[in-house]
Design a protein around this motif. Structure first.
Motif, short mmCIF file in Angstrom:
data_model
loop_
_atom_site.label_atom_id
_atom_site.label_comp_id
_atom_site.label_asym_id
_atom_site.label_seq_id
_atom_site.Cartn_x
_atom_site.Cartn_y
_atom_site.Cartn_z
N LEU A 21 37.86 33.88 41.38
CA LEU A 21 37.70 34.71 40.19
C LEU A 21 39.04 35.20 39.66
CD1 LEU A 21 34.52 36.81 41.02
CD2 LEU A 21 34.72 34.99 39.32
N LEU A 22 39.94 35.56 40.57
CA LEU A 22 41.26 36.03 40.13
C LEU A 22 41.99 34.95 39.34
CD1 LEU A 22 42.52 37.99 43.28
CD2 LEU A 22 41.87 38.96 41.08
N ASN A 23 41.88 33.72 39.80
CA ASN A 23 42.53 32.63 39.07
C ASN A 23 41.81 32.31 37.78
OD1 ASN A 23 44.89 31.65 40.70
ND2 ASN A 23 43.32 31.60 42.27
N LEU A 24 40.50 32.49 37.78
CA LEU A 24 39.73 32.28 36.56
C LEU A 24 40.11 33.33 35.52
CD1 LEU A 24 37.57 30.41 35.41
CD2 LEU A 24 35.84 32.03 36.22
N VAL A 25 40.29 34.57 35.96
CA VAL A 25 40.75 35.63 35.05
C VAL A 25 42.10 35.25 34.46
CG1 VAL A 25 41.49 38.03 34.89
CG2 VAL A 25 39.49 37.45 36.25
N ALA A 26 42.96 34.68 35.31
CA ALA A 26 44.32 34.35 34.87
C ALA A 26 44.31 33.31 33.76
CB ALA A 26 45.13 33.85 36.05
N VAL A 27 43.62 32.21 33.99
CA VAL A 27 43.69 31.12 33.01
C VAL A 27 42.85 31.42 31.79
CG1 VAL A 27 44.24 29.41 34.76
CG2 VAL A 27 41.84 29.83 34.17
N ASN A 54 42.58 34.44 30.60
CA ASN A 54 43.16 35.63 29.99
C ASN A 54 42.06 36.66 29.70
OD1 ASN A 54 45.38 37.13 29.15
ND2 ASN A 54 45.19 36.46 27.03
N ALA A 55 41.14 36.81 30.66
CA ALA A 55 39.96 37.64 30.45
C ALA A 55 40.27 39.11 30.69
CB ALA A 55 38.84 37.19 31.40
N GLU A 56 39.78 39.95 29.80
CA GLU A 56 39.92 41.38 29.96
C GLU A 56 38.58 42.09 30.00
OE1 GLU A 56 42.49 42.83 26.93
OE2 GLU A 56 44.27 41.78 27.70
N ASP A 57 37.49 41.34 29.84
CA ASP A 57 36.17 41.94 29.99
C ASP A 57 35.26 40.95 30.71
OD1 ASP A 57 34.42 40.38 28.02
OD2 ASP A 57 36.07 41.04 26.73
N GLY A 78 29.56 42.68 40.14
CA GLY A 78 30.54 43.66 40.59
C GLY A 78 31.87 43.01 40.92
N LEU A 79 31.82 41.85 41.54
CA LEU A 79 33.03 41.13 41.91
C LEU A 79 33.84 40.73 40.68
CD1 LEU A 79 34.13 40.26 44.71
CD2 LEU A 79 33.19 37.99 44.27
N VAL A 80 33.15 40.35 39.62
CA VAL A 80 33.82 39.99 38.37
C VAL A 80 34.61 41.18 37.84
CG1 VAL A 80 33.42 39.44 35.93
CG2 VAL A 80 32.25 38.13 37.71
N GLY A 81 33.99 42.36 37.84
CA GLY A 81 34.69 43.56 37.36
C GLY A 81 35.88 43.91 38.23
N TYR A 82 35.70 43.81 39.54
CA TYR A 82 36.81 44.09 40.45
C TYR A 82 37.96 43.12 40.21
CZ TYR A 82 33.62 47.03 43.24
OH TYR A 82 32.76 47.99 43.66
N PHE A 92 43.40 41.90 39.02
CA PHE A 92 44.34 40.96 38.41
C PHE A 92 45.30 41.67 37.46
CE2 PHE A 92 45.57 38.25 34.87
CZ PHE A 92 46.21 37.22 35.55
N ALA A 93 44.76 42.53 36.61
CA ALA A 93 45.59 43.20 35.61
C ALA A 93 46.64 44.09 36.26
CB ALA A 93 44.71 44.03 34.67
#
Length: 576
Positions: free
Chosen positions: A400-406, A408-411, A436-440, A445-446
């Motif tokens: 998920l952390l890498n998915l957030v990175a690529v 560029n997710a903020e929500d 919950g894991l998605v929000g964490y 990541f940020a």
């Protein structure tokens, strides 16, 4: 309470540390002639808390670990012996220094040496004292986590007379207590030491003064108050408290404590606690000594310094279960407790949970999730590609952390968009733990991952390999599985000499294995990380077309440029 009877036989030989401690507790009862002859109606587990600073994770660790031993004991005994857990706050202790992490430190200087429950609350609000505020913070978290415990305040216990009988016995056996304590002190300290600490009737401070007289028959002590006048006080009713070492033993004797764990900094004093408990008519409890937590720099975490992590900080980035796992693992080894340990703890918890249902009873008792959830862990949450046509698998925090990175997710909606395209039918309602894991992941990541990323350009070997990978991925059919994507990643690397591994399991001269160097290059160039998730799983969720575009952006230098712009906008120097 969960029915633990199915595990009773396996518990007799389990080598999980809570069961090892629980068996010692069973043996203690046998030495007393068995529970039926002990004269008690329960077995008492106690954990102590010093509210001189804000509660930290080490405090929580004592409670969760003691709970684990308690559940192990209940399993061993088939639930036939009632248990209680007391969380005891030493809030009558004098405030010896003003903590660093409180507002308006200067305002508290005038209240040094007063009991913590007599020190004004620097945080304001509804709590009448610093001690009450810190006690409330501890209870808030314990209640949130769902612990079965009873809270006890030293101030209330002393003043309500719950220790009076043993305090009178301490006055009677004053010399015996001094015989234990004096050899542990230097000559100067010996000259003024007393196990009794009177609370000055004029200043309200806890006084470290010698006794002029201890009248065992009257149950009183006489000492010089701060103004030089002699004062006689009863040892009962909260007029005095005991020094912390005698207080340990007194409390064990007064409450008939059966089990208590404490940190390694108490280890050398354990024999003193035991001897004073015996002098005062009690049987010392079973102990468990755990190693202390360290901060990122390897220094012991401290309530007053506020270093290390707080409970609230951990829970900002991960669920309580991951924190409980961190506490379960190797409690007799010193561990660094800082933000970087959180992702590993989360994914380790998910892996243990994922494997639990496939284990037999003995293996389950060695699985941390059995202890974290009191023998009844929840079902794991898995997702299946294509709405269930493929094998379901868990989604890890690292992925998920890498998915957030690529992305560029903020929500959360953006990440759920990827997840739902990968696995239609999955939603926050069907997978609340994943939600919950998605929000964490977004928050972590940020705050911690993005500023530390280091993207690099591909070299002369990596560039054509990445170009080939983009072509291979683009040629995959719609709905390609994670396994198909992973095989494409392998196939590209197998023909590149740098990445060939002929020593790998199953490798042949015609079909070599693939070295980690290939995946390290993918993580560094595409994700700005040294390590990453299984690439096929990541690309399946992110989307094959998106992954191809990610490779193209890396080859064009856009990932490096975008991250440099992010750092510059925040005034952060590039990492590495």
């Amino acid at each position: 309470m969960t029915d633990l009877s199915a595990y009773r036989d396996a518990a007799q030989t389990s080598n999980a540390w809570p069961f090892e401690e629980a068996r010692k507790l069973v043996a203690r009862l046998e030495r007393k002639g068995g529970f039926a002859k002990s004269g008690k109606d329960h077995v008492l587990f106690e954990t102590g808390y010093g509210p001189s600073g804000l509660p930290h994770i080490g405090t929580f660790g004592e409670v969760v670990r003691t709970t684990m031993v308690r559940r192990a004991f209940e399993t061993l005994t088939g639930g036939a012996i009632p248990t209680r857990m007391l969380v005891f706050s030493d809030d009558l202790d004098g405030m010896r220094k003003v903590p660093d992490n409180v507002p308006d430190k200067a305002a508290l200087e005038a209240h040094l040496q007063k009991p913590l429950t007599a020190v004004p609350n620097p945080f304001g609000g509804d709590y009448p004292s610093f001690g009450h505020h810190n006690n409330a913070m501890l209870r808030r978290f314990l209640d949130t986590f769902g612990f079965d415990y009873e809270f006890a305040s030293a101030t209330e216990y002393y003043r309500a007379g719950r220790f009076d009988a043993v305090l009178l016995r301490a006055a009677e056996r004053y010399d015996a207590i001094m015989d234990v304590m004096l050899p542990t002190l230097g000559a100067e300290r010996q000259a003024t030491y007393s196990p009794f600490l009177p609370i000055s009737p004029t200043t309200g401070r806890v006084l470290y003064v010698p006794m002029k007289k201890v009248d065992a028959k009257a149950g009183t002590i006489t000492f010089a108050d701060e103004d030089g006048t002699d004062v006689t006080l009863p040892v009962t009713g909260g007029n005095v408290k005991l020094q912390w070492k005698p207080d340990f033993g007194m409390r064990w004797a007064a409450l008939d404590v059966d089990f208590e764990m404490f940190g390694k900094d108490h280890q050398t004093n354990a024999a003193i606690y035991d001897r004073i408990c015996a002098i005062l008519g009690g049987m010392p409890p079973e102990h468990y000594v755990y190693e202390l937590f360290l901060d990122e720099l390897g220094q012991k975490i401290s309530k007053s310094k506020g270093n290390g992590l707080t409970i609230d900080e951990w829970l900002t980035y991960a669920a309580p279960e991951s924190l409980a796992l961190f506490m379960f693992q190797k409690p007799r080894e010193a561990k660094r407790l800082y933000f970087d340990v959180i992702p590993r703890a989360v994914d380790d918890y998910l892996a243990h949970l994922d494997g639990f249902e496939r284990q037999d009873a003995k293996a389950r008792l060695a699985n941390p999730v059995w202890h974290i959830h009191g023998g009844a862990p929840p079902a794991p949450e898995r997702v299946a590609a294509g709405g269930g046509n493929q094998t379901a698998a868990r989604v890890d925090f690292a992925l998920l952390l890498n998915l957030v990175a690529v992305a560029n997710a903020e929500d959360k909606a953006v990440l759920w968009g990827f997840l739902q395209r990968y696995a239609p039918g999955v939603s926050p309602a069907t997978h609340p733990r994943l939600d919950g894991l998605v929000g964490y992941a977004i928050r972590y990541f940020a705050d911690f991952v993005k500023p530390k990323k280091v993207y690099r350009a591909p070299d002369e070997v990596e560039r054509p390999a990445l170009e080939a990978l983009a072509r291979e991925l683009a040629a995959l059919p719609d709905g390609a599985t994670a396994e198909m994507i992973q095989e494409a990643v392998y196939n590209v690397a197998r023909i590149v000499p740098r990445y060939q591994d002929f020593a790998a399991k199953g490798a042949t001269p015609e079909r070599p294995g693939v070295s980690n160097a290939w995946f390290n290059a993918l993580y560094q160039i595409l994700l700005g990380e040294e390590r990453g998730p299984r690439f096929g799983s990541f690309a399946a969720i992110y989307g094959v077309a998106n992954t191809v575009r990610l490779i193209e952006a890396a080859l064009a230098g856009r990932l490096i440029a975008a991250h440099a712009a992010f750092l510059a906008a925040r005034g952060v120097p590039p990492a590495g």
